[in-house]
Design a protein around this motif. Structure first.
Motif, mmCIF file in Angstrom:
data_model
loop_
_atom_site.group_PDB
_atom_site.id
_atom_site.type_symbol
_atom_site.label_atom_id
_atom_site.label_comp_id
_atom_site.label_asym_id
_atom_site.label_seq_id
_atom_site.Cartn_x
_atom_site.Cartn_y
_atom_site.Cartn_z
ATOM 1 N N GLU A 134 -9.059 -32.263 28.659
ATOM 2 C CA GLU A 134 -9.640 -32.316 30.000
ATOM 3 C C GLU A 134 -11.100 -32.752 29.904
ATOM 4 O OE1 GLU A 134 -9.151 -28.442 31.691
ATOM 5 O OE2 GLU A 134 -7.007 -28.373 31.209
ATOM 6 N N PRO A 135 -11.417 -33.968 30.279
ATOM 7 C CA PRO A 135 -12.801 -34.423 30.189
ATOM 8 C C PRO A 135 -13.747 -33.506 30.961
ATOM 9 C CG PRO A 135 -11.343 -36.257 30.638
ATOM 10 C CD PRO A 135 -10.526 -35.019 30.788
ATOM 11 N N PHE A 136 -14.782 -33.048 30.303
ATOM 12 C CA PHE A 136 -15.828 -32.228 30.908
ATOM 13 C C PHE A 136 -16.684 -33.154 31.755
ATOM 14 C CE2 PHE A 136 -18.846 -28.593 30.139
ATOM 15 C CZ PHE A 136 -17.915 -27.584 30.232
ATOM 16 N N GLY A 137 -17.064 -32.747 32.962
ATOM 17 C CA GLY A 137 -17.806 -33.650 33.828
ATOM 18 C C GLY A 137 -19.028 -33.029 34.481
ATOM 19 N N ILE A 138 -19.975 -33.878 34.824
ATOM 20 C CA ILE A 138 -21.126 -33.470 35.624
ATOM 21 C C ILE A 138 -20.832 -33.872 37.065
ATOM 22 C CG2 ILE A 138 -23.606 -33.721 36.009
ATOM 23 C CD1 ILE A 138 -23.946 -34.447 33.091
ATOM 24 N N VAL A 216 -26.921 -25.860 43.861
ATOM 25 C CA VAL A 216 -27.608 -26.393 42.681
ATOM 26 C C VAL A 216 -27.654 -27.910 42.761
ATOM 27 C CG1 VAL A 216 -26.966 -24.441 41.209
ATOM 28 C CG2 VAL A 216 -25.440 -26.435 41.362
ATOM 29 N N ALA A 217 -28.469 -28.501 41.910
ATOM 30 C CA ALA A 217 -28.560 -29.967 41.912
ATOM 31 C C ALA A 217 -27.284 -30.595 41.362
ATOM 32 C CB ALA A 217 -29.778 -30.411 41.098
ATOM 33 N N PHE A 218 -26.800 -30.025 40.231
ATOM 34 C CA PHE A 218 -25.576 -30.518 39.596
ATOM 35 C C PHE A 218 -24.842 -29.334 38.976
ATOM 36 C CE2 PHE A 218 -28.605 -34.025 39.427
ATOM 37 C CZ PHE A 218 -27.857 -35.097 39.913
ATOM 38 N N GLY A 219 -23.557 -29.524 38.768
ATOM 39 C CA GLY A 219 -22.769 -28.533 38.057
ATOM 40 C C GLY A 219 -21.932 -29.212 36.993
ATOM 41 N N ILE A 220 -21.797 -28.557 35.865
ATOM 42 C CA ILE A 220 -20.971 -29.095 34.785
ATOM 43 C C ILE A 220 -19.707 -28.239 34.717
ATOM 44 C CG2 ILE A 220 -20.861 -29.707 32.355
ATOM 45 C CD1 ILE A 220 -23.856 -29.993 32.352
ATOM 46 N N THR A 240 -18.545 -38.254 32.471
ATOM 47 C CA THR A 240 -17.611 -37.376 31.760
ATOM 48 C C THR A 240 -17.643 -37.695 30.270
ATOM 49 O OG1 THR A 240 -15.716 -38.887 31.904
ATOM 50 C CG2 THR A 240 -16.027 -37.334 33.733
ATOM 51 N N GLU A 241 -17.090 -36.786 29.492
ATOM 52 C CA GLU A 241 -16.805 -37.103 28.100
ATOM 53 C C GLU A 241 -15.706 -38.157 28.080
ATOM 54 O OE1 GLU A 241 -17.342 -32.510 26.548
ATOM 55 O OE2 GLU A 241 -15.480 -33.209 27.441
ATOM 56 N N THR A 242 -15.727 -39.018 27.081
ATOM 57 C CA THR A 242 -14.707 -40.057 26.987
ATOM 58 C C THR A 242 -13.475 -39.534 26.255
ATOM 59 O OG1 THR A 242 -15.685 -40.910 24.961
ATOM 60 C CG2 THR A 242 -16.411 -41.899 27.036
ATOM 61 N N SER A 243 -12.317 -40.071 26.611
ATOM 62 C CA SER A 243 -11.055 -39.570 26.061
ATOM 63 C C SER A 243 -10.881 -39.875 24.579
ATOM 64 C CB SER A 243 -9.878 -40.164 26.838
ATOM 65 O OG SER A 243 -9.882 -41.569 26.759
ATOM 66 N N ASP A 244 -11.647 -40.839 24.045
ATOM 67 C CA ASP A 244 -11.536 -41.158 22.624
ATOM 68 C C ASP A 244 -12.697 -40.574 21.810
ATOM 69 O OD1 ASP A 244 -13.519 -42.746 23.645
ATOM 70 O OD2 ASP A 244 -12.838 -44.602 22.686
#
Length: 296
Positions: A134-138, A216-220, A240-244
């Motif tokens: 699951e890509p982690f995202g901002i 908040v300004a952003f959430g991860i 996001t983090e990339t899948s590879d």
């Protein structure tokens, strides 16, 4: 006399109708049966022929884990296994019920989190297989432009050890902070070396971050909690983090069991199904890049 003749005639007609109906029912089970009827009868015969092997119990968070497990149920049933899924909304109880033996396996976490949990709690839970990533995202809150982030802006990040490090590494990858050399997946806010925008970090339970975005300004956000909030990595995340990436290998979500149960027949059947082409197709079709099947 006329009344008797009429009664006999009616009886004859009714009898003929009954015989006709019986004949019609007989015909549908014979050579003239429709393909749909034949397929149903064949499926019923095959289902009856499957030997019942028992029940597999799995603890899971709801999205996407429990949803994926629901898709696995008929595939496991074809192998003779019933699958019973219990949903949890946190990251602690699913490990505790596996450790106690109350539930056979869980499906909600990645290896670094499991390692940290075992160390902190003295539990004996081990990974059996990596299933998805699951890509982690901002995600945007009060602000939407990372390149023009405000001085002193607040960013919500997970407060558990491994996910906090993951969030900080993502911020570093996008040029917002610099961490001390070598901290990797053990990083905390205390390891921030450079913070040119004097960003403030609001440390929260991972499941709470999505609903705090307006404050908040952003959430991860972890991928599963983003999905629960109606967000998708491909459409809503700023980055996001990339899948590879190395993160995909490190943070792949796993099926875990209590040590010693890795080779149980039911667990191996569960893994085979979760890594099947049918489940991979379901993941790709339903999660728009927020969940990605893990490829060994």
């Amino acid at each position: 006399m006329k009344k008797r003749v009429l009664a006999v005639t009616l009886a004859t007609v009714l009898a003929a109708g009954v015989l006709s109906a019986c004949a019609s029912k007989t015909e549908t089970t014979g050579a003239d049966a429709t393909p749909e009827t034949a397929a149903t009868e064949e499926a019923a015969t095959e289902e009856a022929a499957v030997e019942s092997k028992g029940t597999i119990t799995v603890a899971a968070t709801s999205v996407p884990h429990a949803e994926i497990l629901e898709q696995a149920k008929p595939l496991l049933a074809a192998k003779g296994w019933d699958l019973e899924v219990t949903e949890f909304s946190d990251y602690v109880l699913p490990n505790e019920v596996v450790e106690s033996g109350e539930i056979d396996a869980n499906y909600f976490q990645h290896q670094p989190y499991l390692d940290s949990f075992n160390e902190e709690k003295g539990t004996h839970i081990v990974s059996v297989a990596k299933i998805h990533y699951e890509p982690f995202g901002i995600y945007a809150g009060k602000e939407s432009d990372l390149a023009d982030i405000s001085e002193g802006a607040e960013i919500a990040i997970p407060n558990d050890t491994t996910n906090e490090a993951r969030a900080l590494l993502l911020l570093q990858d996008n040029g917002l902070i610099t961490l001390n050399d070598g901290v990797g997946i053990t990083a905390t806010v205390n390891d921030i070396k450079d913070n040119p925008k004097n960003l403030k970090f609001v440390e929260l339970a991972a499941e709470q971050i999505a609903r705090t975005l307006p404050d908040v300004a952003f959430g991860i956000i972890n991928g599963n909690y983003a999905l629960e909030a109606g967000l998708t990595a491909s459409e809503d995340a700023i980055v996001t983090e990339t899948s590879d990436s190395e993160a995909a290998k490190t943070y792949a979500n796993i099926v875990a069991v209590k040590e010693g149960n890795e080779n149980n027949e039911g667990i191996q059947a569960l893994i085979e199904v979760l890594k099947s082409d049918e489940i991979k197709q379901f993941i790709n079709d339903n999660y728009q890049g927020s969940v990605v099947p893990f490829e060994d």
